[in-house]
Enzyme design. Structure first.
Site, mmCIF file in Angstrom:
data_model
loop_
_atom_site.group_PDB
_atom_site.id
_atom_site.type_symbol
_atom_site.label_atom_id
_atom_site.label_comp_id
_atom_site.label_asym_id
_atom_site.label_seq_id
_atom_site.Cartn_x
_atom_site.Cartn_y
_atom_site.Cartn_z
ATOM 1 N N HIS A 60 0.819 -1.209 0.000
ATOM 2 C CA HIS A 60 0.000 0.000 0.000
ATOM 3 C C HIS A 60 0.854 1.260 0.000
ATOM 4 C CE1 HIS A 60 -3.558 2.452 0.741
ATOM 5 N NE2 HIS A 60 -2.850 3.101 1.634
ATOM 6 N N HIS A 111 -9.751 3.122 0.077
ATOM 7 C CA HIS A 111 -9.847 2.621 1.456
ATOM 8 C C HIS A 111 -10.725 1.375 1.426
ATOM 9 C CE1 HIS A 111 -9.201 4.089 5.783
ATOM 10 N NE2 HIS A 111 -8.062 4.219 5.145
ATOM 11 N N ASP A 285 0.636 15.220 6.166
ATOM 12 C CA ASP A 285 -0.446 14.635 6.953
ATOM 13 C C ASP A 285 -0.025 13.251 7.427
ATOM 14 O OD1 ASP A 285 -0.839 13.400 4.262
ATOM 15 O OD2 ASP A 285 -2.551 12.499 5.273
#
Length: 753
Positions: A60, A111, A285
């Site tokens: 991922h 997701h 982030d």
């Protein structure tokens, strides 16, 4: 995923007991990857280092199976049709110039697996994560979109995941006050047990407000701010999205992240005020891989060194071990690099917004990422080896043995409706089918108009947002992909997804500028799947080169399969376009009676992979529709030139012309009388690409013909808007009330009102 807690494992200890057994396989690492980590460090890793490498080298996060194919996107010129790209692949999101001093950033990510395990929180935190990616570029998030894929509508597990996913997308986005302006909801048996939840966000910034993810300036302070770090999401999407689901569910169930949209809203406003005050030298982030990602990526993209005191990290759970803190994917967190003189001002803004902020480290010139825990060193690594120099796999791939047989099994032999009554029944059947029916059961749970700048939203072809109130400058975005086409031919299927998204942006009058992609595929360990992936990437690269638009970034989601059943290859393509004046956009759906209806583009007998073959016959085989990107570009230019003349425009895609007419008539309850030449069945249900249904005032019909001729686009008059029915002259008539009843009943009947 939890890491076994033992006595603190320091760098010194790792040097002294090199043979200690470590759970590298449990963390998803391969034997050769673990050996490579030991080679990089010259010793065994500490448990904290092992945690960092495991999440950052996961499929991922590292794209280890796909980056050899993704690198071809760099061959595409990094210029858009109206200006330069300000940031591209490798950043949190792509940023493109849209004129008037404004830039727009957008990105789509997945997701998927977390949303199967915990539908509400998986989908909600997918929205939260993509919003923070946009925020990290210095932009104010202004809209979201949600391309979704589910198993069959009547399957029990679809009834479990769909309501939760929709509620999660809507709940988080609505609480943030962001309009949801588009997306898709597609049903297919291959998504059963592996739904796709792709989330897109759009943000707006001035050119001078652009921020990048890098830690530069020796002595600058590293500040972690936002929510506290907890045990939710340890290993999270970084591990969960990097393995195949068993038939009974995921083999590992790392804790899915838990979102708090109200905290995220405070974080957004706090961060934007910090940007406005000029207090940030670099920002990132915290999403997938959490602190492991933020620290290593900021350090490797900056001066190369960082020192962090991990025990300063605010915790929701005081029992967390350092490796768990590094792996946690708790939401609503950001990391900023701030000059020492600006720290007090930074903290004051955070306090104003009730956002907790702590200095946890500083930028160094060591070339190393050093992390300490209560005075003991637990991480000492070259940051680039964690963030960027992970393994690269040239996985074997080959055209599947079954591909030729699949393509040979076309739709030509399928029984077709012949009589008017049979054609009428087919129109109603398709209109009521899960993929073509009214999706307002889903979209009514989303706030589409909050902030007051939404110009177009579902069920329009694209979402459109005004970004400048005085000049009415705006952007339009669409997401599209037909997985059946991609199964039949992944190269052409990816280009058809690109073409449809490009066309949908153009129908509103916007000029397509750039793409982001979310490439959803099965296991990379299957050569068939890797061939599909490689072909899709090649198709996108060639398609973008021909259309003259760049890839700004995107996402890869692999291991989307349950047991041996892979999903349809689903390369979702998001296209963003700019429109100079949103008040002059072209709407979707018939607007008034007495207007002339034209079909732009050519119809061929192209029914393989169509919604008709899928719904009526349960058939998938043959080759997908022909791709003509030069024709798509000419069509888009015609649609832009026709703004002001065209009274409506709606693309022809799934369901063919019949479904386009259904949706155009039902938008404002304005009927149509059409006259079709040639075979009525092919005219109604073929899914030939490069086609749009438009309307003009009767006095503008000749002008449209001339405009179309000038652009080399075939323009065929097919009818007039009139009455209260969908009429195909000489074949059938369906009152709009009957049509609406069939179209709108499907989702409420299946899912409840």
């Amino acid at each position: 995923m939890s890491v076994a807690r033992t006595a603190l494992d320091t760098v010194a200890a790792a040097s002294q007991d090199p043979d200690r057994e470590q759970p590298w396989a449990d963390l998803g690492l391969k034997a050769d990857e673990y050996a490579r980590i030991r080679e990089i460090l010259g010793r065994r890793p500490t448990s904290s280092e092992l945690a960092m490498y495991s999440v950052m080298w996961s499929e991922h996060c590292s794209y280890k199976s796909t980056k050899v194919h993704l690198k071809q996107f760099s061959e595409i010129p990094q210029e858009t049709p109206v200006g330069k790209m300000l940031a591209g692949i490798g950043e949190n999101a792509g940023v493109i110039d849209v004129g008037q001093g404004y830039a727009v950033t957008f990105k789509v990510e997945s997701h998927n697996h977390p949303s199967f395990v915990e539908p509400y929180q998986g989908a909600a935190t997918g929205v939260g994560g993509i919003v923070r990616d946009i925020l990290a570029m210095g932009a104010r998030p202004v809209a979201v979109m949600d391309p979704l894929r589910f198993g069959p509508l009547d399957a029990p597990d679809t009834h479990r995941v769909l309501p939760g996913i929709v509620a999660g997308v809507g709940g988080y986005g609505n609480c943030l006050g962001l309009p949801n302006i588009g997306g898709e909801a597609v049903f297919d048996s291959t998504y059963l047990g592996n739904p796709l939840v792709n989330a897109l966000c759009v943000g707006v910034l001035k050119h001078e407000d652009l921020h990048l993810a890098k830690a530069s300036g020796v002595g600058n302070q590293v500040i972690l701010y936002g929510a506290r770090t907890g045990g939710d999401g340890i290993g999270g999407v970084s591990v969960l999205a990097s393995e195949t689901f068993d038939a009974d569910g995921p083999a590992k169930r790392p804790s899915v992240q838990v979102g708090d949209p109200f905290m995220e809203k405070l974080l957004i406003e706090c961060t934007l005020e910090i940007f406005a005050a000029g207090l940030v030298a670099g920002i990132q982030d915290l999403g997938g891989a959490g602190l492991s990602c933020a620290t290593s990526e900021l350090a490797s993209a900056g001066d190369g060194g960082m020192h962090v005191e991990l025990d300063r990290v605010p915790l929701r759970d005081s029992t967390l071990a350092p490796e768990e803190i590094l792996m946690s994917e708790s939401q609503e967190r950001m990391m900023a690099v701030v000059e020492p003189a600006d720290v007090d001002a930074f903290m004051a803004i955070c306090e104003k917004w009730d956002v907790e902020a702590v200095v946890i480290g500083e930028v160094t010139d060591s070339g190393r990422l050093h992390i300490d825990w209560h005075g003991e060193r637990v991480v000492d690594v070259p940051p680039r080896s964690v963030a960027h120099d992970g393994p690269t796999y040239n996985r074997p791939y080959a055209r599947p043995d079954w591909q030729d047989a699949l393509q040979a099994d076309g739709a030509e032999a399928l029984a077709r409706p012949v009589t008017g009554d049979e054609l009428r029944a087919t129109v109603l059947t398709l209109a009521a089918s899960p993929n073509l029916c009214d999706k307002s059961w889903i979209t009514d749970q989303y706030d589409r108009y909050v902030l007051g700048n939404t110009v177009l939203a579902q069920p329009s072809d694209s979402g459109m947002i005004r970004i400048e109130e005085e000049t009415n400058l705006g952007v339009a975005v669409s997401t599209d992909c037909n997985g059946r086409f991609a199964k039949l031919d992944p190269y052409a299927g990816a280009q058809l997804a690109l073409a449809e998204s490009y066309r949908n942006v153009a129908t509103g009058g916007a000029k397509p500028l750039a793409i982001s992609d979310c490439l959803n595929f099965g296991s990379p360990e299957d050569p068939d799947v890797m061939w599909q992936f490689a072909e899709a990437c090649r198709g996108l690269k060639d398609g973008c080169l021909e259309l003259g638009i760049p890839v700004t970034g995107g996402n890869v989601s692999l291991y989307n399969q349950t047991g041996e059943t892979a999903i349809l290859p689903t390369p979702v393509v998001a296209v963003l376009g700019v429109i100079e004046d949103v008040t002059k956009r072209t709407p979707t759906g018939f607007q008034a009676e007495g207007e002339v209806v034209f079909l732009l583009g050519e119809t061929r007998e192209e029914l393989s992979g169509s919604e008709w073959a899928h719904v009526v016959h349960g058939h998938l085989g043959g080759t997908p529709p022909t791709v003509d990107l030069a024709g798509e570009k000419a069509l888009a230019e015609l649609l832009a030139a026709g703004v002001g003349m065209l009274t409506s425009a709606h693309d022809v895609s799934e369901g063919g012309l019949a479904q386009t007419l259904v949706e155009s008539t039902l938008r404002h309850d304005i009927g149509v009388v059409t006259t079709l030449s040639g075979d009525a069945f092919t005219a109604l249900f073929s899914e030939s690409a490069g086609r749009v249904v438009v309307t003009v005032d009767s006095g503008d019909a000749d002008a449209l013909r001339t405009l179309a001729s000038d652009h080399g686009v075939v323009a065929t008059p097919i009818g007039v808007t009139a009455g209260g029915a969908l009429v195909v002259d000489g074949q059938f008539e369906i009152p709009l009330a009957e049509l609406r009843a069939a179209w709108s009943a499907t989702l409420p009947a299946a899912l409840g009102s």
